[in-house]
Design an enzyme around this catalytic site. Sequence first.
Site, mmCIF file in Angstrom:
data_model
loop_
_atom_site.group_PDB
_atom_site.id
_atom_site.type_symbol
_atom_site.label_atom_id
_atom_site.label_comp_id
_atom_site.label_asym_id
_atom_site.label_seq_id
_atom_site.Cartn_x
_atom_site.Cartn_y
_atom_site.Cartn_z
ATOM 1 N N CYS A 107 -18.174 -0.364 4.458
ATOM 2 C CA CYS A 107 -19.556 -0.463 4.030
ATOM 3 C C CYS A 107 -20.344 0.659 4.695
ATOM 4 C CB CYS A 107 -20.115 -1.809 4.467
ATOM 5 S SG CYS A 107 -19.033 -3.167 4.041
ATOM 6 N N ARG A 155 -19.681 4.595 0.204
ATOM 7 C CA ARG A 155 -18.840 3.779 1.078
ATOM 8 C C ARG A 155 -18.640 2.366 0.534
ATOM 9 N NH1 ARG A 155 -18.562 6.225 5.960
ATOM 10 N NH2 ARG A 155 -17.768 4.325 6.886
ATOM 11 N N TRP A 210 -19.007 -3.104 0.558
ATOM 12 C CA TRP A 210 -17.740 -3.132 -0.168
ATOM 13 C C TRP A 210 -17.054 -4.395 0.323
ATOM 14 C CZ3 TRP A 210 -12.458 -3.255 0.699
ATOM 15 C CH2 TRP A 210 -11.654 -2.879 -0.381
ATOM 16 N N ASN A 270 -20.116 -2.987 9.463
ATOM 17 C CA ASN A 270 -19.076 -2.299 8.711
ATOM 18 C C ASN A 270 -17.778 -2.495 9.480
ATOM 19 O OD1 ASN A 270 -17.410 -0.504 7.337
ATOM 20 N ND2 ASN A 270 -18.154 1.267 8.496
ATOM 21 N N GLY A 271 -16.789 -3.114 8.848
ATOM 22 C CA GLY A 271 -15.514 -3.353 9.511
ATOM 23 C C GLY A 271 -14.992 -4.727 9.161
ATOM 24 N N GLU A 309 -0.944 13.557 -7.726
ATOM 25 C CA GLU A 309 -2.394 13.613 -7.534
ATOM 26 C C GLU A 309 -3.129 13.538 -8.880
ATOM 27 O OE1 GLU A 309 -4.325 13.158 -5.236
ATOM 28 O OE2 GLU A 309 -6.217 14.102 -5.751
ATOM 29 N N LYS A 335 -5.863 10.674 -9.779
ATOM 30 C CA LYS A 335 -7.241 11.037 -10.154
ATOM 31 C C LYS A 335 -7.632 10.345 -11.455
ATOM 32 C CE LYS A 335 -8.410 12.464 -7.626
ATOM 33 N NZ LYS A 335 -8.660 12.495 -6.298
ATOM 34 N N GLU A 352 -7.955 6.489 -11.075
ATOM 35 C CA GLU A 352 -9.099 6.122 -10.217
ATOM 36 C C GLU A 352 -10.403 6.084 -11.000
ATOM 37 O OE1 GLU A 352 -8.997 7.757 -5.706
ATOM 38 O OE2 GLU A 352 -8.874 9.315 -7.206
ATOM 39 N N HIS A 404 16.039 7.961 -16.133
ATOM 40 C CA HIS A 404 16.399 6.773 -15.345
ATOM 41 C C HIS A 404 15.371 5.663 -15.503
ATOM 42 C CE1 HIS A 404 19.659 8.998 -13.566
ATOM 43 N NE2 HIS A 404 18.825 10.002 -13.322
ATOM 44 N N LYS A 459 -14.965 5.431 -0.701
ATOM 45 C CA LYS A 459 -14.475 6.723 -0.243
ATOM 46 C C LYS A 459 -13.853 6.647 1.137
ATOM 47 C CE LYS A 459 -15.294 11.513 -0.379
ATOM 48 N NZ LYS A 459 -14.145 11.634 -1.279
HETATM 49 C C1 G6P Z 1 -9.817 6.660 -0.376
HETATM 50 C C2 G6P Z 1 -10.437 7.786 -1.177
HETATM 51 C C3 G6P Z 1 -9.388 8.841 -1.474
HETATM 52 C C4 G6P Z 1 -8.772 9.348 -0.181
HETATM 53 C C5 G6P Z 1 -8.222 8.198 0.669
HETATM 54 C C6 G6P Z 1 -7.900 8.670 2.072
HETATM 55 O O1 G6P Z 1 -8.887 5.972 -1.144
HETATM 56 O O2 G6P Z 1 -10.981 7.291 -2.379
HETATM 57 O O3 G6P Z 1 -9.989 9.918 -2.147
HETATM 58 O O4 G6P Z 1 -7.737 10.229 -0.476
HETATM 59 O O5 G6P Z 1 -9.202 7.166 0.808
HETATM 60 O O6 G6P Z 1 -9.106 9.017 2.714
HETATM 61 P P1 G6P Z 1 -9.234 10.066 3.853
HETATM 62 O O7 G6P Z 1 -10.697 10.076 4.198
HETATM 63 O O8 G6P Z 1 -8.381 9.585 4.984
HETATM 64 O O9 G6P Z 1 -8.772 11.381 3.334
#
Ligand code: G6P
Length: 608
Positions: free
Chosen positions: A2, A27, A75, A101-102, A481, A485, A488, A504, A603
Amino acid sequence: MCGIVGYIGNKQAAPILLGGLEKLEYRGYDSAGIAILDGEKITMEKTKGRLKVLSDKIHGGEDLKGTIGIGHTRWATHGAPSDINSHPHLSRNGRIALVHNGIIENYLQIKALLESEGYTFVSDTDTEVVSHLIDYYYNGNMIDAIIKAIHRIEGSYAFGIISVDHPGELFAVRKSSPLIVGLGNGENYIASDIPAILSHTRDVYFLEDNEIVWIKGADVKVLDVYKHEVKKEVFHVDWDVSAAEKGGYEHFMIKEIMEQPKAIEDTVCPRIQGGNIVLDDIKLTKEQINSLKKIYIIGCGSAYHVGVVGKYVIEKLTRIPVEVELASEFRYRDPIVGKGDLVIIISQSGETADSLAALREAKVRGARVLSVVNVVGSSISRESDDVLYTWAGPEISVATTKAYSTQLQAMYLIALHIGINNGKISEEEKEHYLAEIQTIPSKVGKIIEDVAPLQNYASKKYGSKDIFFLGRGLDYCVALEGSLKLKEISYIHSEAYAAGELKHGPISLIEDGTLVIALATQDSLFEKLLSNIKEVKARGATVFAIAQEGNTEIEKEADFVVYIPKIDNLFAPSLTVVPLQLFSYYVAVNKGCDVDKPRNLAKSVTVE
Ligand code: G6P
């Protein structure tokens, strides 16, 4: 994960808190709330939904009067998003308000204790126990009550606290969740992250675990758990506030995609001096490099995907074995790691709970830890032996783009640094690689110059139900990746496969019209990839391919082709990922998705 923010000064607090929370919505954004201390009364408003709902409800903050307050954007972890589960949470008599937050891991135990003392609970959250617990320990001295409470709780936290018994004061404390103090002129702030307060001040304190902030009027004190004052260094933030604004773009994500040439240049160019790699911040000696037995690369999400590229690149350039691992797995699997090993932790935020725990695990076992981090002063950067910062600037969009791209550059820089020092890269190769890496910014620039074909293609394909990504070698790493993307931000089911694995299993999923995105940038694997394209085409797939300029043979097989500028194959991931980011972005826009704040994601994942 959060976001929390707090203000104490002589201005109306509520609008300032709302402004700060807006910058922290990345966040978490399923509910929001603020509490304002006005003399000897706390007024509070909190609600499920985006911050905008809260802001409209209190007329941009005008309805809540007072110059001290705390705010929260949530969150959800414990308890579904709802008005009642939103923060702040009050103590039983309403005298204390707290944002968190936590995660409080032993909250059930504490709840039972407090219930036996007559406390009743209104929410399903872990946080509510803390406001009651502080009340339980409160005996006229707030600092004492906070210290007793943090001794009792297990887990991670950043708390912002106000109390009617302390009408001119604001309190905060953290452990394993980020918290900074913003130092203004006669007014001060607390926040989970710098952008929340950047329009007010550039001077901040980064807090260490269990440091307690006590702000009384304009006086800021940081105390340890023995109530000794801790001398903090002021960190001056020198990046521009506009770096964290949309600057005319519709979304942060597209702005950040467009910023990649500069971000890459800022990360790479200052580190190439006089024909050599200069990594000033890395204290690893030549002797240590030469005695490295093994390298681990650890991260979560996209950072992990960078690690997968890193494995290929570092092994090739240094001939040292590399293992790449998800932080959430590494931390619990009793890894064989220790003295003589280098552990590279990759993290944009520098606060990801699993990555931080993996770092600590590696250190306890005697390994040297080098972190690749974007957020200066974050927990991971502070706890590492060496830090290589990615100079991507603030990344706001939940789906990472420019942080991923700059992390890739960090992999190249580390590989080159080690390979040059351990003699596995010749002078001639060094010159070649250094010349190639410096072409990446302009080549990425060329790709983003003309987005129209991708935009157009996305407008035809956004209705896809499943999309498969295929690649071999480094293309496979980028496929991981690309697929992440897409899922997500567009919520389209998508998977990435090493193309050799096609037969396979995954080939059974291909039917008429299934979209397959085939990455074919690796010269030595080009023919093999062409065969894989033929195989999926024969089963009805539509193929969107990415290849290097000049390899026009691919047009015979693929339905839509995007070319990347010619580059040494080793560096191709830096280019290949860009059309994939753009494709995902335009698919999500076409679907009307909330690109910067995809559902259920956040994030900075500061909980396990
Ligand atoms: C979240 C974000 C991703 C990121 C991951 C790791 O899932 O949405 O974009 O790659 O966390 O975060 P970090 O801050 O450790 O790169």
